[in-house]
Design a protein around this motif. Structure first.
Motif, PDB file in Angstrom:
ATOM      1  N   ILE A 124      -2.026   4.543 -10.855  1.00 52.93           N
ATOM      2  CA  ILE A 124      -1.355   4.837  -9.585  1.00 52.93           C
ATOM      3  C   ILE A 124       0.010   4.166  -9.553  1.00 52.93           C
ATOM      4  N   ASP A 125       1.019   4.967  -9.318  1.00 56.18           N
ATOM      5  CA  ASP A 125       2.392   4.468  -9.213  1.00 56.18           C
ATOM      6  C   ASP A 125       2.813   4.321  -7.761  1.00 56.18           C
ATOM      7  N   LYS A 126       2.369   5.241  -6.925  1.00 56.90           N
ATOM      8  CA  LYS A 126       2.742   5.188  -5.517  1.00 56.90           C
ATOM      9  C   LYS A 126       1.789   6.065  -4.718  1.00 56.90           C
ATOM     10  N   TRP A 127       1.509   5.620  -3.490  1.00 61.45           N
ATOM     11  CA  TRP A 127       0.732   6.427  -2.559  1.00 61.45           C
ATOM     12  C   TRP A 127       1.696   7.295  -1.747  1.00 61.45           C
ATOM     13  N   GLN A 128       1.347   8.570  -1.583  1.00 60.02           N
ATOM     14  CA  GLN A 128       2.192   9.518  -0.847  1.00 60.02           C
ATOM     15  C   GLN A 128       1.336  10.288   0.164  1.00 60.02           C
TER      16      GLN A 128
ATOM     17  N   ASN B  90       5.118  -1.293  10.853  1.00 60.48           N
ATOM     18  CA  ASN B  90       5.545  -2.032  12.032  1.00 60.48           C
ATOM     19  C   ASN B  90       6.315  -1.043  12.906  1.00 60.48           C
ATOM     20  N   PHE B  91       5.670  -0.530  13.968  1.00 58.91           N
ATOM     21  CA  PHE B  91       6.291   0.542  14.742  1.00 58.91           C
ATOM     22  C   PHE B  91       7.493   0.057  15.533  1.00 58.91           C
ATOM     23  N   ARG B  92       7.645  -1.252  15.693  1.00 54.24           N
ATOM     24  CA  ARG B  92       8.788  -1.788  16.439  1.00 54.24           C
ATOM     25  C   ARG B  92      10.052  -1.794  15.587  1.00 54.24           C
ATOM     26  N   THR B  93       9.904  -1.977  14.269  1.00 53.90           N
ATOM     27  CA  THR B  93      11.060  -2.037  13.374  1.00 53.90           C
ATOM     28  C   THR B  93      11.153  -0.834  12.447  1.00 53.90           C
ATOM     29  N   CYS B  94      10.090  -0.011  12.415  1.00 51.00           N
ATOM     30  CA  CYS B  94      10.007   1.148  11.502  1.00 51.00           C
ATOM     31  C   CYS B  94      10.144   0.718  10.043  1.00 51.00           C
ATOM     32  N   THR B  95       9.483  -0.371   9.701  1.00 46.21           N
ATOM     33  CA  THR B  95       9.398  -0.837   8.323  1.00 46.21           C
ATOM     34  C   THR B  95       7.923  -1.108   8.013  1.00 46.21           C
ATOM     35  N   TRP B  96       7.594  -1.117   6.711  1.00 43.11           N
ATOM     36  CA  TRP B  96       6.226  -1.477   6.351  1.00 43.11           C
ATOM     37  C   TRP B  96       5.944  -2.901   6.804  1.00 43.11           C
TER      38      TRP B  96
ATOM     39  N   ASP C  47       4.782  -6.552   6.737  1.00 45.40           N
ATOM     40  CA  ASP C  47       4.645  -7.507   5.630  1.00 45.40           C
ATOM     41  C   ASP C  47       3.204  -7.966   5.433  1.00 45.40           C
ATOM     42  N   GLU C  48       2.529  -8.283   6.533  1.00 45.91           N
ATOM     43  CA  GLU C  48       1.180  -8.846   6.412  1.00 45.91           C
ATOM     44  C   GLU C  48       0.203  -7.825   5.837  1.00 45.91           C
ATOM     45  N   THR C  49       0.245  -6.599   6.333  1.00 48.99           N
ATOM     46  CA  THR C  49      -0.652  -5.581   5.785  1.00 48.99           C
ATOM     47  C   THR C  49      -0.293  -5.282   4.334  1.00 48.99           C
ATOM     48  N   GLY C  50       1.019  -5.310   4.018  1.00 49.46           N
ATOM     49  CA  GLY C  50       1.441  -5.099   2.636  1.00 49.46           C
ATOM     50  C   GLY C  50       0.897  -6.172   1.717  1.00 49.46           C
ATOM     51  N   ASN C  51       0.947  -7.421   2.148  1.00 47.98           N
ATOM     52  CA  ASN C  51       0.436  -8.521   1.333  1.00 47.98           C
ATOM     53  C   ASN C  51      -1.064  -8.399   1.093  1.00 47.98           C
TER      54      ASN C  51
ATOM     55  N   ASP D 264       6.903  -1.368  -3.798  1.00 50.59           N
ATOM     56  CA  ASP D 264       7.130  -0.069  -4.430  1.00 50.59           C
ATOM     57  C   ASP D 264       5.907   0.822  -4.425  1.00 50.59           C
ATOM     58  N   ILE D 265       4.733   0.263  -4.240  1.00 52.31           N
ATOM     59  CA  ILE D 265       3.545   1.113  -4.239  1.00 52.31           C
ATOM     60  C   ILE D 265       3.467   1.946  -2.965  1.00 52.31           C
ATOM     61  N   LEU D 266       4.236   1.573  -1.945  1.00 49.05           N
ATOM     62  CA  LEU D 266       4.335   2.355  -0.711  1.00 49.05           C
ATOM     63  C   LEU D 266       5.649   3.126  -0.719  1.00 49.05           C
TER      64      LEU D 266
END
Length: 444
Positions: A34-38, A71-77, A79-83, A109-111
């Motif tokens: 797996i290189d990335k989830w889409q 993170n719906f407030r910043t529209c970024t992935w 960090d905590e769930t990513g970790n 990069d996996i996301l």
């Protein structure tokens, strides 16, 4: 985490599902590849546009938020769930196991990359190419000549619930003063949901507290979707029809007529042999509002006098009670707006007059069915695309609010029934606490 992502940790979201995937030894071989989830929509765009495999196709804020990892407030992935995800998958995907001094895995990069759904990237405009970037022929170019149109513009994916709200004329302007938040979209099909669109730009000075028990997703960078969903809506009635062999239209309508008469008697305060019958409609588990793992359905109060009519009544009532729990939580956020209405959609709700009356009485809100809002999800997609194109040419960031001009039906709330529904709601909550256990979201 809940207040950042707008979603609880629950098996209906991507993070628990991905963790389960990576922790399953049977998946070890494929996990290494797996290189990335889409998302499916981005995979389709990637192939239609002939993009090379080395280029990762973005997904929209809307789709990303439905994973429960944005993170719906910043529209970024987030960090905590990513970790959490990287710690689980790093043993299988070696290129994602570098750890920094602060303990965080910096490689996201996996996301996939994130964009707004209407991001105007060059390869999304002018029609799909005849040749892929690697020089090979694009099979989709010949298969779908309509996509060769030089004026064509492609869009990233949108969550179906967000599209359904907008298609039901329950969208919103990109404005904090929008009065359209008075409209709460309420849908009962196989499942059920109640949702409201609210303005919340990335630069907004005000924020929002997500009521525990609801979800909060991004529609786009200016609008959020606040609401909740039930796994079982019309499916509960279908289960009862199968159980009591009420498959014919005639037999079901006869049963429903008796249920309607029973409801009229109960709302008038007369006694009934079915007063103690209480149901928990979690036939396929619970999402909103408790998100209790392992929840199951239950009927309490059965006696020798219980009939199929009484059980059908409890099925209708139980779904409405759970749906109105969602509506009350939405109402707590939109409490500054008066005269809120419920805009009904979904075959089960549109075709069942009694269910609409129950919904109006239990919520103390009028219920409207709009004749023009058929096929709400597809209609919402069309409105979002048209609004994007209109803004592109007019530089007008505010979408015109659709009026509820063609009201097919309006069901007024019977305020005399409020006491009955309060008692019914308390009985259901007590049964849920006894059989399943209190929700972790409830304040004690």
């Amino acid at each position: 985490m809940y207040q950042r992502t707008g979603t609880p940790l629950h098996v209906s979201y991507a993070l628990p599902q991905l963790l389960a995937f990576y922790k399953n030894d049977n998946n070890a071989e494929i996990a290494q590849k797996i290189d990335k989830w889409q998302t499916i929509s981005s995979i389709c765009l990637h192939r239609w546009c002939g993009r090379p495999k080395s280029i990762k196709m973005p997904i929209s804020f809307s789709e990303a938020s439905w994973t429960g990892m944005l993170n719906f407030r910043t529209c970024t992935w987030d960090d905590e769930t990513g970790n959490i995800l990287f710690k689980s998958c790093r043993g299988s995907v070696q290129q994602h196991n570098d750890q920094s001094k602060d303990g965080k895995y910096q490689d996201m990069d996996i996301l996939p990359p994130l964009v707004d759904f209407n991001e105007s990237l060059p390869f999304l405009r002018g029609g799909i190419p005849q040749y892929n970037d690697d020089g090979s022929g694009n099979s989709y170019w010949e298969r779908w000549p309509e996509l060769q149109n030089p004026s064509l513009k492609l869009f990233f994916g949108i969550g179906d619930g967000a599209a359904a709200n907008i298609g039901s004329k329950c969208g919103t302007r990109s404005s904090e003063s929008d009065i359209n938040s008075q409209r709460i979209a309420c849908t009962i099909g196989t499942s059920a949901a109640a949702r409201v669109c609210l303005p919340l730009s990335l630069t907004a000075s005000s924020s929002i507290t997500v009521p525990p028990g609801l979800f909060c997703y991004r529609v786009n960078k200016d609008v959020i979707l606040l609401g909740g969903a039930l796994t079982d809506g019309g499916s509960v009635i279908e289960w009862a029809r199968n159980l009591f062999n009420l498959q014919s239209t005639e037999s079901f309508e006869t049963c429903l007529a008796e249920v309607t008469n029973m409801y009229k008697r109960r709302c008038c305060g007369s006694s009934s042999s079915f007063e103690s019958l209480v149901m928990i409609p979690f036939l396929a588990g619970e999402r909103s509002t408790g998100y209790r793992s392992g929840a199951r359905g239950c009927i309490s109060g059965l006696t020798r006098e219980t009939t199929s009519v009484g059980i059908m009544y409890s099925c209708l009532e139980s779904v409405i009670l759970r749906l109105c729990c969602i509506i009350r939580l939405i109402d707590s956020v939109c409490s500054s707006h008066q005269d809120k209405v419920l805009v009904a959609s979904g075959n089960a709700l549109e075709s069942n007059t009694l269910w609409r009356q129950m919904l109006a009485d239990c919520s103390s809100m009028n219920v409207i069915v709009d004749a023009e809002a058929n096929e709400g999800t597809s209609r919402g997609i069309a409105i979002l695309m048209a609004s994007s194109i209109r803004r592109e040419y007019s530089n007008n960031m505010n979408c015109t609010i659709e009026e509820l001009l063609t009201i097919k039906s309006k069901t007024n709330a019977n305020m005399q029934a409020r006491q009955y529904w309060e008692k019914a709601g308390a009985a259901q909550e007590s049964l849920i606490d006894s059989v399943i256990g209190p929700s972790s979201f409830r304040e004690h």
